[in-house]
Enzyme design. Structure first.
Site: not given
Length: 242
Positions: A83, A85, A96, A208
């Site tokens: 989701d 920031y 990202f 991740h």
């Protein structure tokens, strides 16, 4: 890069999602409109509007930016985030990515580090990934909005039905696409991709890029070689960042 692609310090959602949907790129429009007209889409739109009316600070200002910058027919690679920031000025509708001038988040620093290790590309001084988006890298979060200081606050509210439909649409395209699935959340989409187009696409899986998992087994992100693997598989992606 033109300034209209960059986020601003005030990245709060200030327009209704229904209004913003009208500006989604034409080849994504049927998918987005079908979702918006469905019961789950109507519930999500109503929830976000209710939270805005209640004074909640919601990010980003342009939840559909990834679709605006990367037309469906031009997708070469997909990077899935979870989701947006949840801090002021950070989220800009690209997984990202943060606007120039914002501090580069730790996960993105590791992405830059792997890019340098794998392809020898020097890390940029900023965290904006618009160059990738304009070259066919779909930077898609699973949820497209979030509330200030509350990660995953809009998860399981209806966004997933849309983003799954978008992933399926990419998988059904005739072009072979690289899906870079980093972390368990993104990897959970692998069966969806395979069901839509069995054996067609390149599915690259690793931990991740978060510092909490980037170096851990079984599949450390740092050293995964995913950027070079796209080229090795004949999927041409320009991974440079200006």
């Amino acid at each position: 890069m033109s300034s209209d692609l960059f986020g601003t310090a005030d990245n709060r959602l200030q327009r209704s999602l229904a209004d913003l949907i009208r500006e989604v790129g034409a080849n994504w429009t049927p998918i987005v409109r079908a979702w918006a007209d469905s019961p789950v889409g109507q519930d999500l739109l109503a929830h976000v509007e209710a939270r805005r009316a209640a004074g909640a600070v919601i990010y980003p200002a342009q939840p559909f930016r990834a679709l605006s910058l990367t037309p469906l027919a031009e997708v070469r690679a997909v990077i899935l985030g979870q989701d947006p920031y949840h801090g002021p000025g950070q989220a800009e509708g690209l997984a990202f990515s943060v606007p120039p001038g914002q501090k580069i988040p730790p996960s993105l620093r590791n992405i830059h580090a792997e890019l340098q290790r794998d392809l020898g590309l020097a890390p940029p001084r900023h965290g904006h990934l618009g160059d990738w988006a304009r070259r066919g890298v779909l930077l898609l979060n699973t949820s497209l909005t979030v509330e200030d200081g509350q990660p995953a606050s809009h998860a399981r509210k209806g966004w997933e039905a849309l983003t799954d439909a978008l992933i399926e649409a990419v998988a059904r395209q005739p072009r072979r696409v690289a899906f870079l699935l980093w972390g368990a959340h993104a990897q959970a989409k692998a069966p969806l991709i395979e069901a839509a187009a069995p054996g067609r696409h390149l599915l690259l899986q690793a931990n991740h890029p978060s510092p909490l998992s980037a170096r851990r087994p079984p599949a450390p992100f740092l050293g995964c070689g995913h950027f070079g693997a796209c080229c090795d598989a004949g999927i041409e992606v320009d991974w440079r960042l200006g």
